[in-house]
Design a protein around this motif. Structure first.
Motif, PDB file in Angstrom:
ATOM      1  N   ILE A 118      -3.355  -6.015   6.051  1.00 48.40           N
ATOM      2  CA  ILE A 118      -2.034  -5.513   5.671  1.00 48.40           C
ATOM      3  C   ILE A 118      -2.138  -4.918   4.273  1.00 48.40           C
ATOM      4  O   ILE A 118      -2.917  -5.404   3.452  1.00 48.40           O
ATOM      5  CB  ILE A 118      -0.987  -6.655   5.657  1.00 48.40           C
ATOM      6  N   ALA A 119      -1.394  -3.840   4.025  1.00 53.76           N
ATOM      7  CA  ALA A 119      -1.356  -3.268   2.681  1.00 53.76           C
ATOM      8  C   ALA A 119       0.087  -3.097   2.241  1.00 53.76           C
ATOM      9  O   ALA A 119       1.000  -3.053   3.073  1.00 53.76           O
ATOM     10  CB  ALA A 119      -2.077  -1.924   2.655  1.00 53.76           C
ATOM     11  N   MET A 120       0.278  -3.002   0.929  1.00 49.99           N
ATOM     12  CA  MET A 120       1.625  -2.895   0.382  1.00 49.99           C
ATOM     13  C   MET A 120       2.057  -1.436   0.269  1.00 49.99           C
ATOM     14  O   MET A 120       1.248  -0.556   0.001  1.00 49.99           O
ATOM     15  CB  MET A 120       1.700  -3.497  -1.027  1.00 49.99           C
ATOM     16  N   LEU A 121       3.368  -1.233   0.462  1.00 42.71           N
ATOM     17  CA  LEU A 121       3.957   0.086   0.260  1.00 42.71           C
ATOM     18  C   LEU A 121       5.111  -0.150  -0.720  1.00 42.71           C
ATOM     19  O   LEU A 121       6.110  -0.745  -0.370  1.00 42.71           O
ATOM     20  CB  LEU A 121       4.465   0.606   1.602  1.00 42.71           C
ATOM     21  N   GLY A 148      -6.276   8.124   9.560  1.00 41.40           N
ATOM     22  CA  GLY A 148      -6.097   9.131   8.515  1.00 41.40           C
ATOM     23  C   GLY A 148      -5.078   8.692   7.490  1.00 41.40           C
ATOM     24  O   GLY A 148      -5.172   7.598   6.937  1.00 41.40           O
ATOM     25  N   GLU A 149      -4.050   9.523   7.299  1.00 39.17           N
ATOM     26  CA  GLU A 149      -3.087   9.261   6.251  1.00 39.17           C
ATOM     27  C   GLU A 149      -2.321   7.953   6.480  1.00 39.17           C
ATOM     28  O   GLU A 149      -1.926   7.649   7.603  1.00 39.17           O
ATOM     29  CB  GLU A 149      -2.106  10.439   6.190  1.00 39.17           C
ATOM     30  N   GLN A 150      -2.162   7.210   5.411  1.00 35.58           N
ATOM     31  CA  GLN A 150      -1.426   5.956   5.493  1.00 35.58           C
ATOM     32  C   GLN A 150      -0.010   6.179   4.945  1.00 35.58           C
ATOM     33  O   GLN A 150       0.198   7.042   4.098  1.00 35.58           O
ATOM     34  CB  GLN A 150      -2.139   4.882   4.667  1.00 35.58           C
ATOM     35  N   PRO A 151       0.959   5.400   5.421  1.00 40.46           N
ATOM     36  CA  PRO A 151       2.321   5.591   4.915  1.00 40.46           C
ATOM     37  C   PRO A 151       2.407   5.242   3.426  1.00 40.46           C
ATOM     38  O   PRO A 151       1.789   4.272   2.980  1.00 40.46           O
ATOM     39  CB  PRO A 151       3.152   4.624   5.751  1.00 40.46           C
TER      40      PRO A 151
END
Lengths: 416, 367
Positions: free
Chosen positions: B259-262, B153-156
């Protein structure tokens, strides 16, 4: 009446012989000279330089030469600020230091003692150029009111000697308070004493682990037929020749949370997927990796000693009625003491100074004092504190070495 | 015989002297790996092609750059010609008089439209902490990456999520030093970004930051080398990690990791060149520096690594990745969408408090 023997050219034989011996002694000495010179310049002098850095403190007197002199007449135990002359001299010194770009080094030095000095001096450097006439103190305090803090002047006076004890105090979690009395650091900043202790006990445990694992291996190496023992020896030496970093990172791959060992235990059903064990980035990681890396230093001295014990000793003990256990404890073990001593002291001393492996696998709890020495040398550039920590570590090793000599005797050590 | 020997030695000296006047070896110290490779392709290779008499030798010891530089200058035996440093180290080196001062308009190339260098580099980047010895190349950021398969669900998406173990369970990786982490902890605890240093300047503020870090302490893996966090993410060792944005880009785009960027509250920092005081090749270095920091060269480097060039005029020239052909602009930390919330290090504040907070941080870690 004994008359002196002479050689063919009339020189007394004794003198002639001495000359010849002297020549050969000089020749022998000359052969050693390159090594001695190398040791002197590459080893002994740098060590003394390091020892000296742990107390060296010429920077304050260098950067504020006149201020230091006029401050001598000021009574720091009273509660009055230094008089106008001191402020006038200080302004002149700061101006000169700013132009010579030496103020930054003073700022770093004093900031170790009192956080905030770095920005104070940096700020005061450029702005002090505007001060050209009296009132000196008023204008300096206008730049930053910290100049009106009596403790700042106490600090400058205290640190104007060419030697300082403050690095050593910092290295044992102590400090000088504003009045120059020795006191403990605030509790949330105390770190080094417990690190020294942790380094010592963890190194001790690593030594014991190496001994427990290494002793049977060395025994096998010394007693198996040559073909098998040679193969075994290769297995001991191969990791020894492999890069330290490679061996350390392999342990990370094996032990980490999603690593080989955890995966295996999950597959076998020993642990659940959520219950994976934390075996790296903590003390366990340091124990495992260091024991593995230092194991050859235990096995090799043990092996070389065991190799010299004739198998007939054990047979003799057995034939005289000893159980295998008694024969081992009473006959074999005492014969290997010199190897145990050599291996243990080798592993212990190497371990106490190790830093790459604990840095990589030690996480937050499994790091050693050497990690902090390295960090003060290359990251924070507090070489004085690094030197003080190094001196204490050196003293600690020497003390343990002497203790070892007392208990086991250094003559009993056998390295091979 | 002696005469003959003397004259031949003289002749040799002349030949050697002529030789050194022609060819210069420049020792350039940088970080190694992908970063040095990007400099090699963007700066060194084109420069050596234009100047066949100059040979650039890479030395990968920038990680100990400040310590080694100080040792070289103190012993009067300077063998480095140009050193790549982060701004905070350059401030120290400049304060200690270890590096040469820079006069931007005289020593650095103007922008193609004629804007002088002092106006073309991002404001304030030529004078970090009030010093004047630093030539910035890139803006890099320390930001967060997370595993895309770690959360359902929700990603940081915010810094508060990083500190929220209930909403986003899983381990974290943070750099093993107080700088950055204390600021983030305060922001996650509700302090607004522009007041971070004000709050951190009080003892209660420091306690508050450590208290916030306490809430995730048991779930943190601490890293020390830039290569570690992408590896930890790739191995699934952690769910969220702070890392240099270029390293994350490389893991995501070049190695296709999940991997994704925050980008929330990324910490901007500068990396650039400094010239050691006492380099024997100062003229040759200055000539190289003029070339290597011009508008086109800085933009070229961004083809190979996702760090933002430190010149205004380089921004529009940033193009596509040299091998992958993807547009690099959205991956730059300076890109508008990524830089909505940014934190700039207060170097001066940290110079005062670093020693003290390092000790406290280490004592806190060991507990």
């Amino acid at each position: 009446m004994a008359h002196e023997l002479t050689t063919a050219d009339g020189v007394p034989l004794r003198i002639s012989l001495e000359r010849a011996l002297l020549r050969s002694r000089i020749r022998a000495a000359l052969l050693v000279v390159p090594l001695m010179a190398f040791l002197l310049f590459a080893f002994i002098l740098p060590i003394f330089d390091m020892l000296y850095r742990s107390v060296e403190n010429s920077i304050v007197a260098q950067v504020l030469p006149e201020t230091v002199v006029v401050l001598r007449d000021w009574d720091e135990t009273g509660d009055a600020l230094p008089d106008e002359t001191v402020f006038e001299t200080a302004v002149a010194d700061i101006q000169a230091a700013f132009k010579a770009k030496t103020l930054g080094r003073l700022a770093r030095r004093l900031n170790y003692e009192k956080p905030g000095m770095a920005s104070l001096l940096r700020k005061s450097g450029r702005r002090s150029l505007r001060i050209t006439e009296a009132p000196w103190s008023e204008q300096l305090i206008k730049i930053d009111r910290k100049w009106g803090d009596i403790n700042l002047w106490r600090l400058i006076k205290r640190e104007s000697d060419h030697v300082t004890e403050s690095y050593f105090l910092a290295a044992v979690d102590m400090r000088l308070d504003d009045l120059g009395a020795v006191s403990w650091q605030p509790e949330n900043r105390q770190i080094y004493l417990q690190l020294f202790w942790k380094t010592v006990w963890m190194s001790g445990l690593i030594t014991i682990l190496c001994l427990l694992l290494g002793y049977p291996v060395a025994f096998l190496l010394a007693t198996l037929p040559l073909r098998t023992s040679n193969l075994l020896m290769v297995l001991v030496l191969l990791p020894f020749w492999t890069s330290l970093l490679v061996r350390t990172t392999s342990w990370i791959a094996l032990l980490q949370h999603e690593g080989v060992l955890n995966d295996l235990m999950v597959v076998v059903g020993l642990i659940s997927d959520d219950g994976r064990l934390q075996m790296i980035h903590n003390k366990i990681g340091t124990f495992v990796a260091m024991t593995h890396i230092l194991l050859p230093f235990m096995i090799l001295p043990l092996y070389s000693v065991m190799k010299t014990i004739p198998p007939s000793y054990m047979r003799a003990a057995r034939s005289l009625g000893a159980t295998p256990f008694t024969a081992f404890v009473r006959v074999y073990l005492p014969n290997t003491v010199s190897g145990i001593g050599a291996g243990s002291i080798l592993v212990f001393i190497l371990s106490i100074g190790y830093y790459i492996t604990p840095a990589l696998v030690g996480g937050r709890t499994g790091t050693f004092i050497s990690n902090f020495i390295a960090s003060h040398v290359s990251v924070t550039l507090n070489w004085g504190l690094a030197a003080a920590l190094g001196v204490i570590l050196l003293a600690l090793v020497l003390a343990l070495y002497l203790l070892y000599d007392r208990i086991v005797g250094i003559d009993n050590m056998k390295l091979g | 015989m002696r005469l003959l020997f003397g004259s031949s030695a003289l002749a040799m000296g002349v030949v050697l002297g002529a030789g050194t006047a022609l060819a210069v070896d420049l020792t350039v110290v940088s970080w190694g790996g992908a970063y040095t490779a990007s400099q090699q392709k963007a700066y060194h290779d084109p420069y050596m092609a234009e100047n066949p008499d100059v040979k650039i030798i890479n030395d990968d010891s920038a990680a100990e750059g400040l310590a080694k530089l100080r040792a070289q200058v103190e012993s009067g035996n300077v063998t480095w010609d140009l050193v790549d440093m982060v701004a905070s180290d350059a401030i120290t080196a400049c304060d200690e008089g270890l590096i040469e001062e820079i006069d931007p308009d005289a020593m650095l190339a103007a922008a193609p439209d004629g804007t002088p260098a002092s106006k073309d580099f991002f404001a304030g980047t030529l004078t970090p902490g009030g010093t004047n010895c630093f030539v910035p190349q890139i803006v890099y950021s320390t930001t967060f990456g997370y595993r895309t398969d770690a959360f359902e669900g929700e990603q940081p998406s915010t810094i508060a999520d990083v500190f929220d173990l209930e909403k986003f369970p899983g381990r974290r990786a943070l750099e093993k030093k107080p700088i950055g982490n204390l600021e983030w902890a305060l922001i996650a605890d509700g302090v607004s970004g522009d007041q971070v240093y004000e709050v951190l300047g009080t003892p209660e503020g420091v306690d508050r930051a450590f208290a916030k870090l306490d809430t995730i302490k048991d779930s943190v893996v601490w890293w020390t080398k830039g290569a570690q966090p992408p590896q930890l993410l790739a191995d699934g060792e952690v769910a969220i990690a702070s890392a240099y944005n270029g390293r994350l880009f490389s893991a995501i785009a070049e190695k296709n990791q999940p991997i994704a960027m925050l980008w929330d509250w990324q910490v901007f920092d500068l990396d650039g060149w400094v010239i050691p005081k006492g380099t024997p090749n100062k003229d040759a270095v200055l000539k190289y520096l003029m070339f290597a920091t011009d508008t086109q060269r800085l933009a070229d480097q961004a083809k190979f690594i996702s760090y933002g060039p430190a010149r205004y005029s380089s921004g529009p020239l940033v193009g596509k990745h040299a091998d992958l052909g993807i547009d690099m602009k959205p991956h730059m930390p300076t890109n508008e969408a990524n830089a909505k919330t940014i934190l700039n290090f207060d170097y001066v504040w940290w110079a005062d408090h670093r020693a003290e907070l390092d000790e406290r941080f280490n004592a806190w870690l060991a507990k």
